[in-house]
Enzyme design. Structure first.
Site, short mmCIF file in Angstrom:
data_model
loop_
_atom_site.label_atom_id
_atom_site.label_comp_id
_atom_site.label_asym_id
_atom_site.label_seq_id
_atom_site.Cartn_x
_atom_site.Cartn_y
_atom_site.Cartn_z
N LYS A 173 0.85 -1.19 0.00
CA LYS A 173 0.00 0.00 0.00
C LYS A 173 0.88 1.24 0.00
CE LYS A 173 -1.85 2.51 3.08
NZ LYS A 173 -1.80 3.83 2.36
N GLU A 248 10.80 1.75 9.66
CA GLU A 248 11.69 2.88 9.32
C GLU A 248 10.91 4.15 9.62
OE1 GLU A 248 14.99 0.83 8.35
OE2 GLU A 248 14.70 3.00 8.45
N CYS A 282 13.57 11.95 5.54
CA CYS A 282 13.83 11.68 6.96
C CYS A 282 15.33 11.72 7.25
CB CYS A 282 13.27 10.34 7.33
SG CYS A 282 13.98 9.13 6.27
N GLU A 384 10.14 16.33 15.04
CA GLU A 384 10.35 16.26 13.59
C GLU A 384 9.38 17.19 12.87
OE1 GLU A 384 8.94 12.78 11.44
OE2 GLU A 384 10.92 12.67 10.57
O1 TXE Z 1 3.84 8.91 7.42
P1 TXE Z 1 2.53 8.11 7.85
P2 TXE Z 1 3.94 9.95 6.26
C1 TXE Z 1 8.90 9.37 8.12
C2 TXE Z 1 9.16 10.86 8.09
C3 TXE Z 1 7.80 11.38 8.52
C4 TXE Z 1 6.84 10.44 7.88
C5 TXE Z 1 6.32 11.00 6.61
O2 TXE Z 1 10.20 11.18 8.93
O3 TXE Z 1 7.71 11.33 9.92
O4 TXE Z 1 7.53 9.22 7.65
O5 TXE Z 1 5.54 10.04 5.98
C6 TXE Z 1 0.19 4.42 6.17
N1 TXE Z 1 -1.81 1.39 9.80
N2 TXE Z 1 9.79 8.72 7.19
O6 TXE Z 1 3.39 11.22 6.74
O7 TXE Z 1 1.32 8.91 8.08
C7 TXE Z 1 -0.07 5.62 5.30
O8 TXE Z 1 -1.24 5.43 4.53
C8 TXE Z 1 -1.18 1.07 8.64
C9 TXE Z 1 10.89 7.91 7.72
O9 TXE Z 1 3.33 9.32 5.05
O10 TXE Z 1 3.03 7.31 8.94
C10 TXE Z 1 1.18 5.64 4.43
O11 TXE Z 1 1.06 4.72 3.38
N3 TXE Z 1 -0.71 1.98 7.77
C11 TXE Z 1 11.54 7.05 6.68
C12 TXE Z 1 2.27 5.17 5.40
O12 TXE Z 1 1.59 4.49 6.45
C13 TXE Z 1 -0.86 3.29 8.10
C14 TXE Z 1 11.66 7.70 5.33
C15 TXE Z 1 3.07 6.29 6.04
O13 TXE Z 1 2.14 7.19 6.57
C16 TXE Z 1 -1.50 3.72 9.28
C17 TXE Z 1 10.45 8.40 4.94
C18 TXE Z 1 -1.98 2.69 10.15
N4 TXE Z 1 -2.61 2.99 11.29
C19 TXE Z 1 9.58 8.94 5.85
N5 TXE Z 1 -1.50 5.09 9.30
C20 TXE Z 1 12.91 6.47 7.01
N6 TXE Z 1 13.31 6.34 8.27
O14 TXE Z 1 13.56 6.05 6.09
C21 TXE Z 1 -0.89 5.49 8.19
N7 TXE Z 1 -0.51 4.43 7.45
#
Ligand code: TXE
Length: 480
Positions: A173, A248, A282, A384
């Site tokens: 997804k 991650e 990130c 962050e």
């Molecule tokens: O995250 P979200 P975002 C981190 C970055 C920032 C964030 C940005 O630092 O904090 O990610 O990405 C799905 N159950 N990194 O805002 O909301 C959602 O649909 C299952 C770190 O998108 O967490 C999306 O597909 N899935 C990284 C995905 O999770 C769920 C590098 C991420 O969404 C869910 C990149 C749930 N309850 C970004 N809620 C690294 N360390 O490499 C949301 N999703």
């Protein structure tokens, strides 16, 4: 207007609900496509397809699996411009960045794991002349891969490539905010020879579709990249089900610059590490610590370079900073700039919303922002922000800057600028994070372990680590 579809059992299909979610172009603020509002029924169909396809895929000769993944990588390469444009429109990043980084890295991810899977090996442990132990690695089964919006195809393939190369079948997804390039990839699967059910892509909300993947009993492993809070929610669901988990998560990365650094390189690279991809990586260095002896000189040179960065339409080649990915995220970033002022910060440049006018008048743009005068432990320096915002502050000793660097809940990446080799080794050993760049940033070798500690996640991606994550190890002991 385009309604993208789910890929389930080799077919591009509508969601069971028949409902769709709006997908915005962040550079114009307009809806430009629709994505399936999938639910647990779509996920159940996808998991069944993946389960049914598992025997064929896991028993396939690894050379054949490898060839299919290489063909998929070649088809993306052949459509580079189309993918880069789609990524730029979906995410807001400059199209030149998508063309030079995101899409080529997606091609490399698939190619890397297609070939790495041909070179895995296991150990044996002989017990003198009485018995022999050997280790078998077998794919875990159906893997759930959930990826974020900041580097959409780059991180989507960073997960599905090792899973598929390990012999797992996948239910993936992408973020509902940036689904487009995963959809374009799904259109290439048949031509690449991916057997039906091996890769399934279900679009939808994290809390609904994502959660349905995480909680499905037949999904054996979850590989997630996203926010730390979301990682916590996923772990609460998956841990009691004893699923393998790779998380991650977020970062608040220190960029430490000593007086003996190569000054020009440190300034130039720090501009990149602060503001690439609108600061929505990130791995960006959002806290810049500068040795006092060069603080004023660095501050002046750094701010002068930042002020030259053009913010504008991501489709224009001279835009260095594009649009923030969503209205909601833009508001979040602006709220942190407001907080920084309240916490005593001085805005040295940027700090406001930008209106490029024309078709971008309703887009989401923020000027690159540099803040000084904050304490190391204020919220702005601890939380962050994930946008084009950095804070700078001086330090006097290694112990002082180490305490600042290690003071947050995160431990993902750090950048260190010094020409003193002993100091580079000494500091690298003491900084609490999973990735350290010395006199460079984002120089990546895909064989290396990738990931963070503390609130930045659990486990490592990259190299053979990622292949092993998608496998179960079995020890066989045979008595002579
Ligand atoms: O995250 P979200 P975002 C981190 C970055 C920032 C964030 C940005 O630092 O904090 O990610 O990405 C799905 N159950 N990194 O805002 O909301 C959602 O649909 C299952 C770190 O998108 O967490 C999306 O597909 N899935 C990284 C995905 O999770 C769920 C590098 C991420 O969404 C869910 C990149 C749930 N309850 C970004 N809620 C690294 N360390 O490499 C949301 N999703």
């Amino acid at each position: 207007m385009q309604k993208i579809q789910n890929l389930i059992n080799g077919e591009l299909v509508a969601p069971q609900s028949g409902e769709y979610l709006e997908n915005f172009n962040p550079a114009t603020g307009e809806v430009y496509s629709f994505i399936p509002d999938s639910d647990e029924r779509d996920v159940a169909n996808a998991v069944k397809a993946a389960k049914d396809a598992f025997p064929l895929w896991s028993n396939m000769q690894k050379e054949k699996r490898s060839a299919i993944l290489i063909r998929l990588s070649e088809l993306i390469q052949k459509n580079l411009d189309k993918f880069a444009l789609a990524e730029s429109i979906d995410n807001g990043k400059p199209v030149w960045l998508a063309k030079s980084v995101d899409i080529p890295r997606a091609v490399s991810n698939l190619h890397f794991y297609a070939t790495a899977s041909l070179h895995t090996h296991t150990e044996t442990h002989a017990m003198e002349a009485t018995a022999l132990n050997y280790t078998l690695n077998t794919p875990v089964g159906v893997a759930g891969c959930i990826s974020p919006w900041n580097l959409p195809l780059y991180l989507f393939t960073w997960k599905i490539a090792p899973a598929l190369a390990a012999g797992c079948t996948v239910v993936a997804k992408p973020s509902e905010i940036t689904p487009m390039t995963a959809y374009l990839l799904s259109e290439l699967c048949e031509e690449a020879g991916v057997p039906k059910g091996v890769l399934n892509i279900v679009h939808g909300l994290g809390t609904k579709t994502g959660m349905a993947i995480v909680s499905h009993p037949d999904v054996a492993a979850i590989s997630f990249t996203g926010g730390t809070k979301t990682g916590e929610v996923i772990a609460r669901t998956a841990a009691p089900m004893f699923k393998k988990l790779s998380l991650e998560l977020g970062g608040k990365n220190p960029n430490i610059i000593f007086g003996d650094a190569d000054f020009e390189k440190a300034v130039h690279t720090s501009v990149r590490s602060s503001f690439s991809n609108q600061g929505e990586i990130c791995l960006c260095g959002s806290r810049i610590f500068i040795e006092r002896s060069i603080y004023e000189k660095f501050k002046t040179a750094f701010v002068d370079e930042v002020k030259k960065l053009k913010v504008g339409d991501p489709l224009n080649d001279d835009s260095w900073i594009g649009a923030i990915v969503s209205k909601q995220h833009k508001e979040k970033i602006l709220s942190y700039i407001k907080l920084a002022r309240e916490e005593g910060g001085t805005i040295l440049c940027g700090g406001e919303e930008i209106n490029p006018g024309g078709k971008n008048a309703k887009g989401y743009f923020i000027s690159p922002t540099v803040i000084e005068g904050l304490s190391f432990d204020c919220r702005t320096n601890q939380e962050e922000i994930f946008g084009p915002v950095v804070s700078i502050m001086p330090f006097d000793t290694e112990e002082e800057v180490l305490s600042y660097a290690n003071s947050t809940q995160y431990g993902l990446a750090a950048t260190l600028w010094t020409q003193n080799l002993s100091r580079a080794h000494r500091m690298s050993a003491k900084i609490q994070c999973g990735i350290i760049w010395v006199n460079c940033w984002l120089l990546r070798d895909l064989r290396t372990p990738f990931g963070g500690m503390k609130g930045s996640g659990v486990g490592r991606e990259g190299g053979f680590e990622a292949l092993k994550f998608f496998m179960e190890e079995k020890n066989v002991c045979i008595k002579f």
